[in-house]
Design a protein around this motif. Sequence first.
Motif, PDB file in Angstrom:
ATOM      1  N   ASP A  16      33.856  32.748  13.439  1.00 24.52           N
ATOM      2  CA  ASP A  16      34.647  33.425  12.415  1.00 24.52           C
ATOM      3  C   ASP A  16      36.089  32.932  12.347  1.00 24.52           C
ATOM      4  N   SER A  17      36.511  32.094  13.280  1.00 23.59           N
ATOM      5  CA  SER A  17      37.868  31.567  13.251  1.00 23.59           C
ATOM      6  C   SER A  17      38.024  30.609  12.082  1.00 23.59           C
ATOM      7  N   SER A  18      39.258  30.443  11.613  1.00 22.07           N
ATOM      8  CA  SER A  18      39.440  29.679  10.388  1.00 22.07           C
ATOM      9  C   SER A  18      40.854  29.098  10.331  1.00 22.07           C
ATOM     10  N   MET A  19      41.264  28.690   9.151  1.00 17.80           N
ATOM     11  CA  MET A  19      42.602  28.193   8.872  1.00 17.80           C
ATOM     12  C   MET A  19      43.115  28.845   7.606  1.00 17.80           C
ATOM     13  N   ASN A  20      44.407  29.007   7.533  1.00 18.00           N
ATOM     14  CA  ASN A  20      45.056  29.329   6.261  1.00 18.00           C
ATOM     15  C   ASN A  20      45.584  28.027   5.687  1.00 18.00           C
ATOM     16  N   TYR A  21      45.251  27.752   4.462  1.00 18.09           N
ATOM     17  CA  TYR A  21      45.538  26.442   3.886  1.00 18.09           C
ATOM     18  C   TYR A  21      45.630  26.547   2.379  1.00 18.09           C
ATOM     19  N   ASP A  26      42.456  17.474 -14.557  1.00 19.61           N
ATOM     20  CA  ASP A  26      41.165  17.807 -13.948  1.00 19.61           C
ATOM     21  C   ASP A  26      41.405  18.082 -12.470  1.00 19.61           C
ATOM     22  N   VAL A  27      41.605  19.353 -12.143  1.00 18.55           N
ATOM     23  CA  VAL A  27      42.048  19.734 -10.807  1.00 18.55           C
ATOM     24  C   VAL A  27      41.164  20.843 -10.251  1.00 18.55           C
ATOM     25  N   VAL A  28      40.861  20.740  -8.967  1.00 20.32           N
ATOM     26  CA  VAL A  28      40.188  21.827  -8.263  1.00 20.32           C
ATOM     27  C   VAL A  28      41.078  22.215  -7.085  1.00 20.32           C
ATOM     28  N   MET A  29      41.407  23.491  -6.991  1.00 20.29           N
ATOM     29  CA  MET A  29      42.277  23.963  -5.914  1.00 20.29           C
ATOM     30  C   MET A  29      41.616  25.111  -5.169  1.00 20.29           C
ATOM     31  N   LYS A  30      41.766  25.077  -3.844  1.00 18.03           N
ATOM     32  CA  LYS A  30      41.181  26.094  -2.979  1.00 18.03           C
ATOM     33  C   LYS A  30      42.223  26.519  -1.954  1.00 18.03           C
ATOM     34  N   GLN A  31      42.222  27.798  -1.585  1.00 13.49           N
ATOM     35  CA  GLN A  31      43.205  28.258  -0.616  1.00 13.49           C
ATOM     36  C   GLN A  31      42.701  29.473   0.148  1.00 13.49           C
ATOM     37  N   ARG A  32      43.284  29.658   1.326  1.00 12.19           N
ATOM     38  CA  ARG A  32      43.051  30.866   2.116  1.00 12.19           C
ATOM     39  C   ARG A  32      44.392  31.325   2.635  1.00 12.19           C
ATOM     40  N   ALA A  33      44.691  32.588   2.474  1.00 11.53           N
ATOM     41  CA  ALA A  33      45.936  33.168   2.970  1.00 11.53           C
ATOM     42  C   ALA A  33      45.640  34.600   3.387  1.00 11.53           C
ATOM     43  N   VAL A  47      71.881  15.205   5.848  1.00  5.94           N
ATOM     44  CA  VAL A  47      72.317  16.532   6.284  1.00  5.94           C
ATOM     45  C   VAL A  47      71.618  17.614   5.463  1.00  5.94           C
ATOM     46  N   ALA A  48      71.555  17.414   4.144  1.00  8.14           N
ATOM     47  CA  ALA A  48      70.906  18.406   3.287  1.00  8.14           C
ATOM     48  C   ALA A  48      69.421  18.531   3.606  1.00  8.14           C
ATOM     49  N   LEU A  49      68.774  17.388   3.870  1.00  8.69           N
ATOM     50  CA  LEU A  49      67.347  17.405   4.167  1.00  8.69           C
ATOM     51  C   LEU A  49      67.056  18.159   5.452  1.00  8.69           C
ATOM     52  N   THR A  50      67.865  17.912   6.486  1.00 10.96           N
ATOM     53  CA  THR A  50      67.585  18.488   7.797  1.00 10.96           C
ATOM     54  C   THR A  50      68.042  19.926   7.941  1.00 10.96           C
ATOM     55  N   THR A  51      68.780  20.439   6.960  1.00 13.45           N
ATOM     56  CA  THR A  51      69.257  21.823   7.061  1.00 13.45           C
ATOM     57  C   THR A  51      68.616  22.752   6.055  1.00 13.45           C
ATOM     58  N   ARG A  52      67.853  22.202   5.100  1.00 15.58           N
ATOM     59  CA  ARG A  52      67.239  23.073   4.102  1.00 15.58           C
ATOM     60  C   ARG A  52      65.980  23.710   4.671  1.00 15.58           C
ATOM     61  N   PRO A  53      65.561  24.850   4.155  1.00  9.17           N
ATOM     62  CA  PRO A  53      64.354  25.515   4.655  1.00  9.17           C
ATOM     63  C   PRO A  53      63.116  24.651   4.435  1.00  9.17           C
ATOM     64  N   ALA A  54      62.185  24.746   5.376  1.00  8.90           N
ATOM     65  CA  ALA A  54      60.917  24.034   5.224  1.00  8.90           C
ATOM     66  C   ALA A  54      60.131  24.638   4.074  1.00  8.90           C
ATOM     67  N   PRO A  55      59.270  23.833   3.404  1.00 10.88           N
ATOM     68  CA  PRO A  55      58.565  24.327   2.224  1.00 10.88           C
ATOM     69  C   PRO A  55      57.325  25.157   2.529  1.00 10.88           C
ATOM     70  N   ASN A  56      57.000  25.360   3.830  1.00  7.85           N
ATOM     71  CA  ASN A  56      55.786  26.101   4.157  1.00  7.85           C
ATOM     72  C   ASN A  56      55.799  27.493   3.558  1.00  7.85           C
ATOM     73  N   ARG A  57      54.641  27.931   3.107  1.00  7.97           N
ATOM     74  CA  ARG A  57      54.512  29.295   2.605  1.00  7.97           C
ATOM     75  C   ARG A  57      53.884  30.138   3.682  1.00  7.97           C
ATOM     76  N   ARG A  58      54.543  31.209   4.067  1.00  4.67           N
ATOM     77  CA  ARG A  58      54.043  32.073   5.135  1.00  4.67           C
ATOM     78  C   ARG A  58      52.920  32.980   4.624  1.00  4.67           C
ATOM     79  N   LEU A  59      52.178  33.503   5.576  1.00  9.63           N
ATOM     80  CA  LEU A  59      51.118  34.464   5.247  1.00  9.63           C
ATOM     81  C   LEU A  59      51.729  35.708   4.630  1.00  9.63           C
ATOM     82  N   HIS A  60      51.188  36.123   3.503  1.00  8.03           N
ATOM     83  CA  HIS A  60      51.645  37.355   2.857  1.00  8.03           C
ATOM     84  C   HIS A  60      50.958  38.544   3.527  1.00  8.03           C
TER      85      HIS A  60
END
Length: 226
Positions: free
Chosen positions: A99-104, A160-167, A213-226
């Motif tokens: 039952d273990s998985s990934m959020n992606y 023509d796009v197919v998108m799938k996600q788990r959160a 400097v701007a690159l290394t100090t800006r927030p990462a683009p990851n989206r956290r679990l809601h």
Amino acid sequence: MTLTNATSTRRIRRLAERQTTDRDALFELLDGELVGHLAAVVDGAPVVVPMGYARDGEHVLVHGSTGGGFALRAASDRSTVAFAVTALDGLVYARSLFDSSMNYRSAVVYGVLEPVEAEATDAALLALSERLMPGRAAEVRPTTRKEASATRVLRLALDDVVMKQRAAGASEAPDDGEDHSTWAGVVPLTRTWGTPQASPLTPAQAPVPESVVALTTRPAPNRRLH
């Protein structure tokens, strides 16, 4: 906004509820990642190559050498390619390995690569640069005509796009028969830029440029679990 799927057979069959047609979610994924995988069939064999990319409106831009490469060949042959982008947002620890998985979030774009017109190449290369190294173009010498002529930019329409996600968290229920004293949950994955490392020939007194400097100090683009 919804995704456009020109081919009705491109539908997710396993865990179909994870498919999304939210175009804003697609743009968020494409704008948050830096590397995709371009796949094509060459001489009857599959070829997959990772490459940097940029989203320019309703297209994905990639580039390569005019000296060859399967991407240019696929473009000249008008053959269908696939371009995949995936973001891993976390690991989901359930009370069983099954039952273990990934959020992606993942998307696959299908279509025919189109060469960017010569008069639009400079703008396309700048778009790629600004996506991968924002602000750097203003800090370095201009691209020479020889360098520009050795580079070919290709675009792939987001038609023509197919998108799938788990959160979500671990699948569980009060009456699922599992031992709830065993920990279950999500370990979010985040990314950060490291400390800039100067090249051997860069003088010690050379300041770190604003783009770095701007690159290394800006927030990462990851989206956290809601």
